[in-house]
Design a protein around this motif. Structure first.
Motif, PDB file in Angstrom:
ATOM      1  N   LEU A  78      -3.837 -16.600  -2.315  1.00  0.00           N
ATOM      2  CA  LEU A  78      -3.775 -17.700  -1.242  1.00  0.00           C
ATOM      3  C   LEU A  78      -2.166 -17.182  -0.659  1.00  0.00           C
ATOM      4  CD1 LEU A  78      -5.013 -20.977  -3.013  1.00  0.00           C
ATOM      5  CD2 LEU A  78      -5.665 -19.715  -0.778  1.00  0.00           C
ATOM      6  N   GLU A  79      -1.202 -16.674  -1.494  1.00  0.00           N
ATOM      7  CA  GLU A  79       0.005 -16.309  -0.962  1.00  0.00           C
ATOM      8  C   GLU A  79      -0.285 -15.262  -0.083  1.00  0.00           C
ATOM      9  OE1 GLU A  79       3.482 -16.970  -1.821  1.00  0.00           O
ATOM     10  OE2 GLU A  79       3.318 -18.390  -3.457  1.00  0.00           O
ATOM     11  N   LEU A  80      -0.931 -14.086  -0.494  1.00  0.00           N
ATOM     12  CA  LEU A  80      -1.117 -13.020   0.370  1.00  0.00           C
ATOM     13  C   LEU A  80      -1.865 -13.531   1.692  1.00  0.00           C
ATOM     14  CD1 LEU A  80      -2.357 -10.393  -2.169  1.00  0.00           C
ATOM     15  CD2 LEU A  80      -0.293 -10.223  -0.588  1.00  0.00           C
ATOM     16  N   LEU A  81      -2.792 -14.507   1.652  1.00  0.00           N
ATOM     17  CA  LEU A  81      -3.411 -14.978   2.807  1.00  0.00           C
ATOM     18  C   LEU A  81      -2.558 -15.641   3.729  1.00  0.00           C
ATOM     19  CD1 LEU A  81      -6.532 -15.036   4.006  1.00  0.00           C
ATOM     20  CD2 LEU A  81      -6.824 -16.778   2.613  1.00  0.00           C
ATOM     21  N   VAL A  82      -1.549 -16.542   3.254  1.00  0.00           N
ATOM     22  CA  VAL A  82      -0.881 -17.368   3.965  1.00  0.00           C
ATOM     23  C   VAL A  82       0.227 -16.377   4.676  1.00  0.00           C
ATOM     24  CG1 VAL A  82       0.992 -18.768   3.929  1.00  0.00           C
ATOM     25  CG2 VAL A  82      -0.712 -19.394   2.804  1.00  0.00           C
ATOM     26  N   GLU A  83       0.671 -15.308   4.183  1.00  0.00           N
ATOM     27  CA  GLU A  83       1.539 -14.230   4.655  1.00  0.00           C
ATOM     28  C   GLU A  83       0.839 -13.435   5.937  1.00  0.00           C
ATOM     29  OE1 GLU A  83       2.939 -11.745   1.607  1.00  0.00           O
ATOM     30  OE2 GLU A  83       4.168 -13.276   0.804  1.00  0.00           O
ATOM     31  N   ARG A  84      -0.534 -12.958   5.573  1.00  0.00           N
ATOM     32  CA  ARG A  84      -1.080 -12.067   6.604  1.00  0.00           C
ATOM     33  C   ARG A  84      -1.976 -12.900   7.553  1.00  0.00           C
ATOM     34  NH1 ARG A  84      -2.137  -7.352   1.935  1.00  0.00           N
ATOM     35  NH2 ARG A  84       0.225  -7.434   1.152  1.00  0.00           N
ATOM     36  N   GLY A  85      -2.593 -14.000   6.990  1.00  0.00           N
ATOM     37  CA  GLY A  85      -3.504 -14.534   7.898  1.00  0.00           C
ATOM     38  C   GLY A  85      -5.004 -14.218   7.689  1.00  0.00           C
ATOM     39  N   ARG A  86      -5.160 -12.949   6.988  1.00  0.00           N
ATOM     40  CA  ARG A  86      -6.401 -12.197   6.946  1.00  0.00           C
ATOM     41  C   ARG A  86      -6.490 -11.270   5.742  1.00  0.00           C
ATOM     42  NH1 ARG A  86     -11.117 -11.611   9.808  1.00  0.00           N
ATOM     43  NH2 ARG A  86     -10.305 -12.684  11.520  1.00  0.00           N
ATOM     44  N   LEU A  87      -7.475 -11.467   4.659  1.00  0.00           N
ATOM     45  CA  LEU A  87      -7.466 -10.340   3.601  1.00  0.00           C
ATOM     46  C   LEU A  87      -8.949  -9.842   3.562  1.00  0.00           C
ATOM     47  CD1 LEU A  87      -5.660 -12.006   0.701  1.00  0.00           C
ATOM     48  CD2 LEU A  87      -4.970  -9.868   1.691  1.00  0.00           C
ATOM     49  N   ASP A  88      -8.753  -8.507   3.321  1.00  0.00           N
ATOM     50  CA  ASP A  88     -10.170  -7.789   3.106  1.00  0.00           C
ATOM     51  C   ASP A  88     -10.322  -7.799   1.646  1.00  0.00           C
ATOM     52  OD1 ASP A  88      -9.580  -5.369   5.802  1.00  0.00           O
ATOM     53  OD2 ASP A  88     -10.912  -7.197   5.788  1.00  0.00           O
ATOM     54  N   VAL A  89     -11.651  -7.800   1.108  1.00  0.00           N
ATOM     55  CA  VAL A  89     -11.834  -7.670  -0.304  1.00  0.00           C
ATOM     56  C   VAL A  89     -11.220  -6.445  -0.859  1.00  0.00           C
ATOM     57  CG1 VAL A  89     -13.889  -7.342  -1.851  1.00  0.00           C
ATOM     58  CG2 VAL A  89     -14.076  -9.192  -0.037  1.00  0.00           C
ATOM     59  N   ARG A 125     -16.999 -11.904   6.839  1.00  0.00           N
ATOM     60  CA  ARG A 125     -17.790 -10.687   6.529  1.00  0.00           C
ATOM     61  C   ARG A 125     -16.614  -9.727   5.863  1.00  0.00           C
ATOM     62  NH1 ARG A 125     -22.897  -8.311   7.223  1.00  0.00           N
ATOM     63  NH2 ARG A 125     -23.022  -6.208   7.079  1.00  0.00           N
ATOM     64  N   GLY A 126     -16.842  -9.436   4.492  1.00  0.00           N
ATOM     65  CA  GLY A 126     -16.007  -8.518   4.098  1.00  0.00           C
ATOM     66  C   GLY A 126     -14.603  -9.111   3.733  1.00  0.00           C
ATOM     67  N   GLY A 127     -14.083 -10.402   3.839  1.00  0.00           N
ATOM     68  CA  GLY A 127     -12.936 -10.980   3.489  1.00  0.00           C
ATOM     69  C   GLY A 127     -12.977 -12.461   3.510  1.00  0.00           C
ATOM     70  N   ALA A 128     -11.571 -12.756   4.023  1.00  0.00           N
ATOM     71  CA  ALA A 128     -11.332 -14.027   4.195  1.00  0.00           C
ATOM     72  C   ALA A 128     -10.067 -14.411   5.226  1.00  0.00           C
ATOM     73  CB  ALA A 128     -10.947 -14.923   2.891  1.00  0.00           C
ATOM     74  N   VAL A 129     -10.221 -15.592   5.974  1.00  0.00           N
ATOM     75  CA  VAL A 129      -9.213 -15.754   6.664  1.00  0.00           C
ATOM     76  C   VAL A 129      -8.467 -17.289   6.277  1.00  0.00           C
ATOM     77  CG1 VAL A 129      -9.952 -14.404   8.584  1.00  0.00           C
ATOM     78  CG2 VAL A 129     -10.552 -17.005   8.189  1.00  0.00           C
ATOM     79  N   VAL A 130      -7.343 -17.576   6.635  1.00  0.00           N
ATOM     80  CA  VAL A 130      -6.810 -18.848   6.296  1.00  0.00           C
ATOM     81  C   VAL A 130      -7.546 -19.980   6.868  1.00  0.00           C
ATOM     82  CG1 VAL A 130      -4.400 -18.205   6.112  1.00  0.00           C
ATOM     83  CG2 VAL A 130      -5.039 -18.942   8.461  1.00  0.00           C
ATOM     84  N   HIS A 131      -7.379 -21.362   6.265  1.00  0.00           N
ATOM     85  CA  HIS A 131      -8.403 -22.439   6.371  1.00  0.00           C
ATOM     86  C   HIS A 131      -7.558 -23.023   7.629  1.00  0.00           C
ATOM     87  CE1 HIS A 131     -10.331 -26.522   6.366  1.00  0.00           C
ATOM     88  NE2 HIS A 131     -11.534 -25.595   5.819  1.00  0.00           N
TER      89      HIS A 131
END
Length: 259
Positions: free
Chosen positions: A11-22, A53-59
């Motif tokens: 969640l820290e990485l996601l907040v910093e980058r906005g998007r994460l790949d698996v 698809r292949g990852g996640a983005v911030v909510h």
């Protein structure tokens, strides 16, 4: 790495980058892609992120990482800030504490001050933060007053008109604000408007207002305004705050302590 530690890191990485790949997340956390996919799926079920698809983005557009998932960002700075803030509070005073990681550290610093080990009461602490009240309630020398209200899961803070009713009946010597952003021109701010409204009430009821904020919060703006800079008497921050930033707050009439 435990599941809780992985979720915090993700969640820290996601907040910093906005998007994460698996695959990217798996490499950074040194776990399997299957583990990351499972984590993403479970966090999506809790509406902590949006699966792609292949990852996640911030909510959502404006994202706030819930307090329970925050790791110790700027931990040493926050502890130094907290001790400096705690030293500004005199025995016997009535203190208002908002929620947040830095104000939680302030509560802990107050709890271990030797000169506050006894008294009737040694301090009166008024807070709308359930986690702070929980930590201080075991200190019999502290009188703990918790506002009413509806619990906000992201920050453990009580908000709404029930809290307004309690705060309208009290007077504080000092309010200590934890903020998302503090700017000399735009003032102190939070992510949530209801949280900001309660924090504003604490300021209104206080003789003096202290903002406790690490340097990453300074010069920033956020959605919901708590109060103008003119309400704040003292800013306690860390030594990474630049001279230009400190100068802007001092020009606004605020005493700045960089620790």
């Amino acid at each position: 790495m435990s599941r809780d530690a992985r979720w915090k890191a993700l969640l820290e990485l996601l907040v910093e980058r906005g998007r994460l790949d698996v695959e990217e997340a798996a490499t950074e956390l040194e776990v399997s892609a299957a583990t990351i996919r499972r984590d993403f799926d479970q966090l999506a079920e809790q509406q902590m992120l949006v699966r792609t698809r292949g990852g996640a983005v911030v909510h959502g557009v404006s994202y706030e990482l819930p307090l329970r998932y925050k790791t110790a960002r700027h931990a040493s700075e926050k502890q130094r800030i907290a001790k400096a803030v705690a030293d500004l509070i005199a025995p016997g005073e009535a203190v208002g504490l908002t929620g947040g990681t830095t104000t939680t550290e302030v509560a802990r610093a107050l709890a271990v001050r030797p000169d506050l080990a006894s008294g009737s009461p040694a301090l009166t602490v008024v807070t709308n933060a359930l986690n702070i009240a929980n930590e201080l309630a075991v200190r019999p020398q502290f009188k703990i007053v918790v506002t009413g209200g509806v619990a906000r899961p992201q920050s453990y803070e009580l908000i709404g008109p029930l809290a307004d009713g309690v705060l309208g009946q009290i007077t504080l010597d000092v309010a200590v604000l934890g903020v998302v952003a503090f700017d000399a021109a735009h003032g102190a701010a939070a992510h949530d408007e209801a949280e900001a409204a309660i924090n504003r009430l604490l300021c209104e009821r206080a003789e003096r207002v202290i903002v406790a904020a690490d340097s990453s919060k300074l010069g920033q703006r956020a959605f919901a305004r708590i109060c103008g800079a003119e309400w704040v008497g003292t800013l306690v921050t860390d030594a990474a705050a630049g001279p230009e930033t400190i100068g802007r707050f001092e020009e606004a009439g605020i005493t700045v302590m960089a620790v």
